[in-house]
Design a protein around this motif. Structure first.
Motif, short mmCIF file in Angstrom:
data_model
loop_
_atom_site.label_atom_id
_atom_site.label_comp_id
_atom_site.label_asym_id
_atom_site.label_seq_id
_atom_site.Cartn_x
_atom_site.Cartn_y
_atom_site.Cartn_z
N VAL A 59 0.76 -0.77 -0.24
CA VAL A 59 0.22 -0.02 -0.03
C VAL A 59 1.20 1.25 0.12
N GLY A 60 2.05 1.33 0.11
CA GLY A 60 3.10 2.24 0.66
C GLY A 60 3.27 2.72 -0.44
N PRO A 61 4.25 1.95 -1.10
CA PRO A 61 4.54 2.58 -2.81
C PRO A 61 2.88 2.78 -3.83
N ASN A 62 1.66 2.41 -3.68
CA ASN A 62 0.40 2.33 -4.46
C ASN A 62 0.02 3.20 -4.05
N VAL A 63 -0.08 3.62 -2.92
CA VAL A 63 0.05 5.19 -2.75
C VAL A 63 0.82 5.77 -3.06
N PHE A 64 2.15 5.80 -3.27
CA PHE A 64 3.26 7.04 -3.37
C PHE A 64 3.13 7.34 -4.67
N ARG A 65 3.04 5.76 -5.75
CA ARG A 65 2.60 5.82 -7.55
C ARG A 65 1.37 6.41 -7.28
N SER A 66 -0.20 6.76 -6.71
CA SER A 66 -0.99 6.89 -6.59
C SER A 66 -1.31 8.69 -7.08
N ILE A 67 -0.77 8.98 -6.28
CA ILE A 67 0.01 10.25 -6.11
C ILE A 67 0.41 10.48 -7.27
N LEU A 68 1.58 9.82 -7.59
CA LEU A 68 2.09 10.32 -8.49
C LEU A 68 1.31 10.43 -9.98
N MET A 69 1.19 9.67 -10.07
CA MET A 69 0.03 9.28 -11.07
C MET A 69 -0.54 10.33 -11.20
N ASN A 70 -1.76 10.48 -10.52
CA ASN A 70 -2.31 11.86 -10.40
C ASN A 70 -2.23 12.98 -10.61
N SER A 71 -1.19 13.21 -9.60
CA SER A 71 -0.55 14.71 -10.25
C SER A 71 0.24 15.29 -11.33
N SER A 72 0.66 14.06 -12.20
CA SER A 72 0.77 14.20 -13.08
C SER A 72 0.06 14.02 -14.70
N GLN A 73 -0.92 12.53 -14.12
CA GLN A 73 -2.17 12.54 -15.32
C GLN A 73 -3.21 13.05 -15.91
N LEU A 74 -3.69 13.54 -14.69
CA LEU A 74 -4.82 14.60 -14.55
C LEU A 74 -4.07 16.39 -14.34
N ALA A 75 -3.53 16.30 -13.94
CA ALA A 75 -3.57 16.81 -13.80
C ALA A 75 -2.82 18.10 -14.76
N SER A 76 -1.70 17.23 -15.46
CA SER A 76 -0.70 17.28 -16.79
C SER A 76 -1.78 18.00 -18.23
N TYR A 77 -3.41 17.15 -17.79
CA TYR A 77 -4.17 16.71 -18.69
C TYR A 77 -5.34 17.98 -18.65
N ASP A 78 -4.86 18.64 -17.65
CA ASP A 78 -6.08 20.08 -17.75
C ASP A 78 -5.00 21.46 -17.87
N PHE A 79 -4.03 20.57 -17.64
CA PHE A 79 -3.13 21.53 -17.74
C PHE A 79 -2.58 22.11 -19.40
N PHE A 80 -2.16 20.84 -19.87
CA PHE A 80 -2.33 20.96 -21.39
C PHE A 80 -3.26 21.19 -22.52
N LYS A 81 -4.73 21.03 -22.22
CA LYS A 81 -5.55 20.68 -22.81
C LYS A 81 -6.30 22.78 -22.72
N ALA A 82 -6.10 23.36 -20.85
CA ALA A 82 -5.96 24.70 -21.31
C ALA A 82 -4.90 25.35 -22.08
N GLU A 83 -3.81 24.76 -21.68
CA GLU A 83 -2.92 25.91 -23.35
C GLU A 83 -3.08 25.69 -23.83
N LEU A 84 -3.51 24.54 -24.65
CA LEU A 84 -3.93 24.46 -26.08
C LEU A 84 -4.77 25.35 -27.02
N LEU A 85 -5.93 25.53 -25.87
CA LEU A 85 -7.31 26.39 -25.87
C LEU A 85 -6.59 27.88 -25.67
N LYS A 86 -5.28 28.00 -25.41
CA LYS A 86 -5.53 29.70 -25.51
C LYS A 86 -4.46 30.38 -26.99
N THR A 87 -4.00 29.06 -27.69
CA THR A 87 -4.22 29.23 -28.75
C THR A 87 -5.36 29.19 -29.90
N LYS A 88 -3.89 29.71 -30.99
CA LYS A 88 -5.50 29.58 -31.85
C LYS A 88 -5.59 28.86 -33.38
#
Length: 301
Positions: A175-204
């Motif tokens: 559970v220790g490495p799994n929670v650590f991996r889950s934190i890494l996954m969600n802070s990178s995958q979900l957050a970066s998707y929202d970030f990249f999507k917002a940045e792309l929509l700012k372009t023409k």
């Protein structure tokens, strides 16, 4: 008198726009289950490559087909479904709730979105751990010698037998490495998707359509694979082990460093990327389509 009566009707009726309802909490879990079912053979190969001595991705696939046939590429798929409908359902729900608590919007800074991902990953990593253990064991079983196999019939058989034979604590194995991996996954995958999507929509060059969703999810998948690789390898090795002393994270690290060197943390990066990349793309494309379906059903399109 007719003039007085007509006066109120001549005033324009201004209807306030109703606040958009939140999407169903299970939508992310459904999208992840669909995506994981499609990419299951690659996920299976990644787990077996990390947990066994297979030399490479192609060799591992050949070994699976040779020993169990093409159907062997879908070994343990019930574990995948259990994992997605526990872990993924929880992480998408918790991510949306965390963004609401933090007051985050699509235009929020990356660190705010990443913080929401950390909060979601902390919760989902614990909630989804039993399903994670079951999935890893079901997928890795046929890669073992016959005398060392668990021989679980399906995900529920695995769950009940683990509790009966190894005690309830077995559900928290790794559970220790799994929670650590889950934190890494969600802070990178979900957050970066929202970030990249917002940045792309700012372009023409991009609108809020499938092209934008594909590009943002492609970038998010690459970021997530690289960030999560070390914790992913440790999680697979600990969960796939059995017996006293085999669940020690430090013990696994020491043993792996002694036999393989520090690069063991990135073993399986290519199959992990090959699996996570299409999975990430499929998850977000499916999720966006499901959201549009909900909007259509609500009559908001």
């Amino acid at each position: 008198m007719s003039t007085q009566a007509a006066a109120p009707s001549s005033l324009p009726l201004v209807a306030s726009k109703p606040k958009k309802q939140p999407y169903p909490f299970y939508l992310g879990g459904v999208a992840a289950t669909i995506a994981a079912s499609i990419t299951h053979p690659l996920d299976l190969t990644k787990v077996r490559l990390q947990a066994s001595g297979d030399k490479g991705m192609v060799d591992s696939i050949k070994k699976t087909v040779r020993t169990a046939g093409v159907r062997g590429l879908f070994d343990g798929i019930t574990g995948t479904w259990m994992r997605q409908m526990s872990y993924s359902l929880c992480r998408f729900w918790a991510y949306d709730e965390s963004k609401r608590i933090l007051g985050a919007t699509p235009q929020s800074p990356a660190w705010v979105l990443a913080t929401a991902g950390v909060m979601a990953g902390s919760i989902a990593g614990v909630v989804g751990n039993p399903g994670e253990v079951v999935m890893v064991r079901l997928q890795g079983d046929f890669a073992k010698p016959p005398e060392k196999r668990f021989n679980y019939k399906h995900c529920f058989d695995a769950l009940f037998r683990m509790v009966r034979e190894e005690g309830p604590s077995s559900l928290l194995r790794g559970v220790g490495p799994n929670v650590f991996r889950s934190i890494l996954m969600n802070s990178s995958q979900l957050a970066s998707y929202d970030f990249f999507k917002a940045e792309l929509l700012k372009t023409k060059y991009f609108d809020d359509n499938i092209g934008c969703h594909f590009t943002a999810s492609f970038a998010a998948g690459t970021v997530a694979t690289t960030v999560c690789s070390p914790a992913d390898v440790l999680k697979s090795r600990i969960m796939n082990a059995s017996g006293p002393g085999s669940s020690s994270t430090i013990g696994v690290i020491r043993s792996s460093l002694a036999t393989e060197g520090p690069m063991f943390m990135f073993k399986g990066w290519l199959p992990a990327w090959s699996r996570l990349q299409p999975t990430t793309i499929l998850i977000f494309l499916t999720l966006e389509q499901l959201k549009q379906l909900v909007d259509w059903k609500r009559g908001s399109l």
